[in-house]
Scaffold this motif. Sequence first.
Motif, short mmCIF file in Angstrom:
data_model
loop_
_atom_site.label_atom_id
_atom_site.label_comp_id
_atom_site.label_asym_id
_atom_site.label_seq_id
_atom_site.Cartn_x
_atom_site.Cartn_y
_atom_site.Cartn_z
N ALA A 17 -13.98 26.45 9.54
CA ALA A 17 -13.41 27.51 8.66
C ALA A 17 -14.11 27.76 7.62
O ALA A 17 -14.52 28.74 6.95
N THR A 18 -14.68 26.64 6.97
CA THR A 18 -15.42 26.64 5.53
C THR A 18 -16.74 27.23 5.61
O THR A 18 -17.03 27.98 4.79
N ALA A 20 -17.68 29.11 8.03
CA ALA A 20 -17.69 30.77 8.46
C ALA A 20 -17.42 31.26 7.04
O ALA A 20 -17.96 32.47 6.83
N PHE A 21 -16.58 30.90 6.34
CA PHE A 21 -16.38 31.60 4.81
C PHE A 21 -17.82 31.87 4.23
O PHE A 21 -18.13 32.96 3.69
N ASP A 24 -20.41 34.01 5.95
CA ASP A 24 -19.92 35.62 5.88
C ASP A 24 -20.50 36.06 4.27
O ASP A 24 -20.79 37.09 4.16
N ALA A 105 -13.74 37.59 1.51
CA ALA A 105 -13.00 36.40 1.26
C ALA A 105 -11.80 36.73 1.89
O ALA A 105 -11.21 36.03 2.53
N HIS A 108 -10.87 35.91 5.12
CA HIS A 108 -10.75 34.31 5.44
C HIS A 108 -9.21 34.08 4.91
O HIS A 108 -9.13 32.79 4.70
N CYS A 110 -8.52 34.28 1.64
CA CYS A 110 -9.19 33.75 0.33
C CYS A 110 -8.79 34.90 -0.57
O CYS A 110 -9.55 36.14 -0.46
N PRO A 131 -11.58 28.24 1.07
CA PRO A 131 -10.91 27.26 1.74
C PRO A 131 -10.73 25.99 1.21
O PRO A 131 -11.55 25.56 0.29
#
Length: 145
Positions: A17-18, A20-21, A24, A105, A108, A110, A131
Motif C-alpha cells: 500500500a505504501t 502504491a501511494f 502514484d 493522496a 489512498h 490520505c 500510509p
Amino acid sequence: MPIKFENVGVAVRDLEATIAFFTDLGLTVLGRDTVSGDWADTAVGLDGNHANIAMLQTPDGSGRLELFEYIHPNAIETEPTQPNEIGMHRVAFSVDDIDEALEIAAAHGCYPLRGVATYEDIYKLSYIRGPSGIIVMLAQELKKS
C-alpha cells in the motif's frame, strides 16, 4: 570527510500500500529485497532482523526513500507522529500541481492535517497523513526561480 545523503528510511505497516501511494505520486521503485542474517542484525541492531524492503526514487534522481516492512521482530505500532515531536519529522516533496497530488493522496485515504497554506506567495504547501501515519509534506512552487 566527504559525506553524501543516501536516503530516508521508514518502517511501514503495509509495504504494498505504501509503495502504491508513493509511486502514484511519481516515485519509481529502484529495487526490492528481503533482508535478514547476521549482517542485518548487526547493521540495524535487532536480533533476528528480517524485513521486506523497497527503495524508491524521485523522478529527478535527487532523493530516495527506503521502506521496510518487518517480518521479525514484529513491528511496533505507535501513535502517529505530530509535527512538533522531537525525532523523525516528515518526508517532503516538491510537486508541480499540489491539487493533483492531494487528489492522488485522497485516493489512498490520505488527507491533509489541516489544509493547504500559501507561504509568502512563494509556495502552496500541505502536510498530509500518509500510509502508516507518515507525515508527507507536499509543496508547489508558485514563483519559479
